[in-house]
Design a protein around this motif. Structure first.
Motif, PDB file in Angstrom:
ATOM      1  N   PRO A   1       9.467   4.793  -4.563  1.00  0.00           N
ATOM      2  CA  PRO A   1       9.072   4.723  -3.169  1.00  0.00           C
ATOM      3  C   PRO A   1      10.285   4.569  -2.241  1.00  0.00           C
ATOM      4  N   VAL A   2      10.079   4.960  -1.005  1.00  0.00           N
ATOM      5  CA  VAL A   2      11.134   4.903   0.003  1.00  0.00           C
ATOM      6  C   VAL A   2      10.643   4.049   1.162  1.00  0.00           C
ATOM      7  N   LEU A   3      11.516   3.201   1.681  1.00  0.00           N
ATOM      8  CA  LEU A   3      11.213   2.383   2.852  1.00  0.00           C
ATOM      9  C   LEU A   3      11.924   2.964   4.061  1.00  0.00           C
ATOM     10  N   ARG A   4      11.148   3.245   5.108  1.00  0.00           N
ATOM     11  CA  ARG A   4      11.743   3.666   6.383  1.00  0.00           C
ATOM     12  C   ARG A   4      11.357   2.657   7.451  1.00  0.00           C
ATOM     13  N   ILE A   5      12.336   2.310   8.264  1.00  0.00           N
ATOM     14  CA  ILE A   5      12.092   1.451   9.417  1.00  0.00           C
ATOM     15  C   ILE A   5      12.545   2.235  10.633  1.00  0.00           C
ATOM     16  N   ASP A   6      11.621   2.466  11.541  1.00  0.00           N
ATOM     17  CA  ASP A   6      11.884   3.267  12.736  1.00  0.00           C
ATOM     18  C   ASP A   6      12.517   4.609  12.393  1.00  0.00           C
ATOM     19  N   GLY A   7      12.002   5.240  11.338  1.00  0.00           N
ATOM     20  CA  GLY A   7      12.446   6.581  10.972  1.00  0.00           C
ATOM     21  C   GLY A   7      13.692   6.661  10.118  1.00  0.00           C
ATOM     22  N   ARG A   8      14.364   5.537   9.895  1.00  0.00           N
ATOM     23  CA  ARG A   8      15.588   5.523   9.082  1.00  0.00           C
ATOM     24  C   ARG A   8      15.282   5.025   7.673  1.00  0.00           C
TER      25      ARG A   8
ATOM     26  N   VAL B   1       8.043  -1.543  16.197  1.00  0.00           N
ATOM     27  CA  VAL B   1       8.778  -1.261  14.971  1.00  0.00           C
ATOM     28  C   VAL B   1       7.840  -0.545  14.010  1.00  0.00           C
ATOM     29  N   LEU B   2       8.243   0.628  13.557  1.00  0.00           N
ATOM     30  CA  LEU B   2       7.435   1.405  12.620  1.00  0.00           C
ATOM     31  C   LEU B   2       8.005   1.242  11.219  1.00  0.00           C
ATOM     32  N   VAL B   3       7.207   0.674  10.328  1.00  0.00           N
ATOM     33  CA  VAL B   3       7.598   0.469   8.934  1.00  0.00           C
ATOM     34  C   VAL B   3       6.751   1.404   8.080  1.00  0.00           C
ATOM     35  N   GLU B   4       7.416   2.289   7.341  1.00  0.00           N
ATOM     36  CA  GLU B   4       6.713   3.249   6.497  1.00  0.00           C
ATOM     37  C   GLU B   4       7.153   3.086   5.054  1.00  0.00           C
ATOM     38  N   VAL B   5       6.188   3.213   4.150  1.00  0.00           N
ATOM     39  CA  VAL B   5       6.474   3.227   2.725  1.00  0.00           C
ATOM     40  C   VAL B   5       6.055   4.608   2.224  1.00  0.00           C
ATOM     41  N   LEU B   6       7.018   5.404   1.823  1.00  0.00           N
ATOM     42  CA  LEU B   6       6.756   6.747   1.326  1.00  0.00           C
ATOM     43  C   LEU B   6       6.407   6.644  -0.154  1.00  0.00           C
ATOM     44  N   THR B   7       5.249   7.168  -0.519  1.00  0.00           N
ATOM     45  CA  THR B   7       4.715   6.999  -1.866  1.00  0.00           C
ATOM     46  C   THR B   7       4.231   8.329  -2.427  1.00  0.00           C
ATOM     47  N   LYS B   8       3.806   8.273  -3.687  1.00  0.00           N
ATOM     48  CA  LYS B   8       3.104   9.402  -4.298  1.00  0.00           C
ATOM     49  C   LYS B   8       2.050   8.821  -5.233  1.00  0.00           C
ATOM     50  N   PRO B   9       0.982   9.550  -5.477  1.00  0.00           N
ATOM     51  CA  PRO B   9      -0.093   9.049  -6.344  1.00  0.00           C
ATOM     52  C   PRO B   9       0.408   8.754  -7.764  1.00  0.00           C
ATOM     53  N   GLY B  10      -0.147   7.690  -8.350  1.00  0.00           N
ATOM     54  CA  GLY B  10       0.179   7.340  -9.726  1.00  0.00           C
ATOM     55  C   GLY B  10       1.516   6.656  -9.915  1.00  0.00           C
ATOM     56  N   CYS B  11       2.141   6.236  -8.844  1.00  0.00           N
ATOM     57  CA  CYS B  11       3.471   5.612  -8.892  1.00  0.00           C
ATOM     58  C   CYS B  11       3.311   4.091  -8.897  1.00  0.00           C
ATOM     59  N   HIS B  12       3.572   3.455 -10.053  1.00  0.00           N
ATOM     60  CA  HIS B  12       3.413   1.995 -10.122  1.00  0.00           C
ATOM     61  C   HIS B  12       4.426   1.268  -9.248  1.00  0.00           C
TER      62      HIS B  12
ATOM     63  N   PRO C   1       2.763  -2.225   7.444  1.00  0.00           N
ATOM     64  CA  PRO C   1       3.415  -0.996   6.985  1.00  0.00           C
ATOM     65  C   PRO C   1       2.420   0.154   6.890  1.00  0.00           C
ATOM     66  N   VAL C   2       2.925   1.347   7.074  1.00  0.00           N
ATOM     67  CA  VAL C   2       2.116   2.550   6.981  1.00  0.00           C
ATOM     68  C   VAL C   2       2.496   3.258   5.688  1.00  0.00           C
ATOM     69  N   GLU C   3       1.506   3.538   4.856  1.00  0.00           N
ATOM     70  CA  GLU C   3       1.766   4.281   3.628  1.00  0.00           C
ATOM     71  C   GLU C   3       1.735   5.773   3.944  1.00  0.00           C
ATOM     72  N   VAL C   4       2.797   6.481   3.547  1.00  0.00           N
ATOM     73  CA  VAL C   4       2.895   7.922   3.761  1.00  0.00           C
ATOM     74  C   VAL C   4       2.894   8.588   2.389  1.00  0.00           C
ATOM     75  N   ASP C   5       1.837   9.318   2.089  1.00  0.00           N
ATOM     76  CA  ASP C   5       1.696  10.002   0.802  1.00  0.00           C
ATOM     77  C   ASP C   5       2.496  11.299   0.841  1.00  0.00           C
TER      78      ASP C   5
ATOM     79  N   VAL D   1       5.056  -5.640  -1.439  1.00  0.00           N
ATOM     80  CA  VAL D   1       6.202  -6.376  -0.892  1.00  0.00           C
ATOM     81  C   VAL D   1       6.319  -6.121   0.608  1.00  0.00           C
ATOM     82  N   ALA D   2       6.198  -4.857   1.006  1.00  0.00           N
ATOM     83  CA  ALA D   2       6.305  -4.506   2.422  1.00  0.00           C
ATOM     84  C   ALA D   2       5.177  -5.135   3.235  1.00  0.00           C
ATOM     85  N   THR D   3       3.974  -5.127   2.695  1.00  0.00           N
ATOM     86  CA  THR D   3       2.829  -5.711   3.406  1.00  0.00           C
ATOM     87  C   THR D   3       3.037  -7.201   3.638  1.00  0.00           C
ATOM     88  N   GLU D   4       3.488  -7.899   2.610  1.00  0.00           N
ATOM     89  CA  GLU D   4       3.709  -9.342   2.729  1.00  0.00           C
ATOM     90  C   GLU D   4       4.817  -9.653   3.735  1.00  0.00           C
ATOM     91  N   ALA D   5       5.934  -8.937   3.648  1.00  0.00           N
ATOM     92  CA  ALA D   5       7.051  -9.192   4.566  1.00  0.00           C
ATOM     93  C   ALA D   5       6.674  -8.826   5.998  1.00  0.00           C
TER      94      ALA D   5
END
Length: 100
Positions: free
Chosen positions: A71-78, A20-31, A51-55, A39-43
């Protein structure tokens, strides 16, 4: 392109032992991104996943596509969630994903 079909910045090998691939799409400076990643890391830890952080700042097209959702959460690309991740809902989605 449909956001759920964006190319991952991580190879399928980054999906963890359960595939299962869990990605958190982020950008710098985003609180909100920092909170969402926590939250994703704990769960994910409860399911032996990481989870993998994608900048998105490295991909202007993806950044523009998700500009109002980060931020955006993707699980297995969705795309499964954005802004503030509900930990209860995230655990349910992870339980479903790891049961496949």
């Amino acid at each position: 392109m449909d956001p759920s079909q964006e190319q991952s910045a991580v190879s399928p090998g980054g999906a963890g032992d359960r595939g299962v691939l869990v990605e958190v799409l982020t950008k710098p400076g985003c609180h909100l991104c920092e909170e969402a990643l926590a939250v994703a890391t704990e769960a994910c830890a409860e399911f032996a996943l990481e989870p993998v952080e994608v900048d998105l700042s490295a991909d202007p097209e993806a950044l523009a596509r998700h500009a109002e959702e980060i931020p955006v959460l993707r699980i297995d690309g969705r795309v499964r969630d954005f802004w503030r991740f509900d930990p209860i809902r995230l655990r349910r989605m992870l339980r479903e994903a790891t049961a496949r």
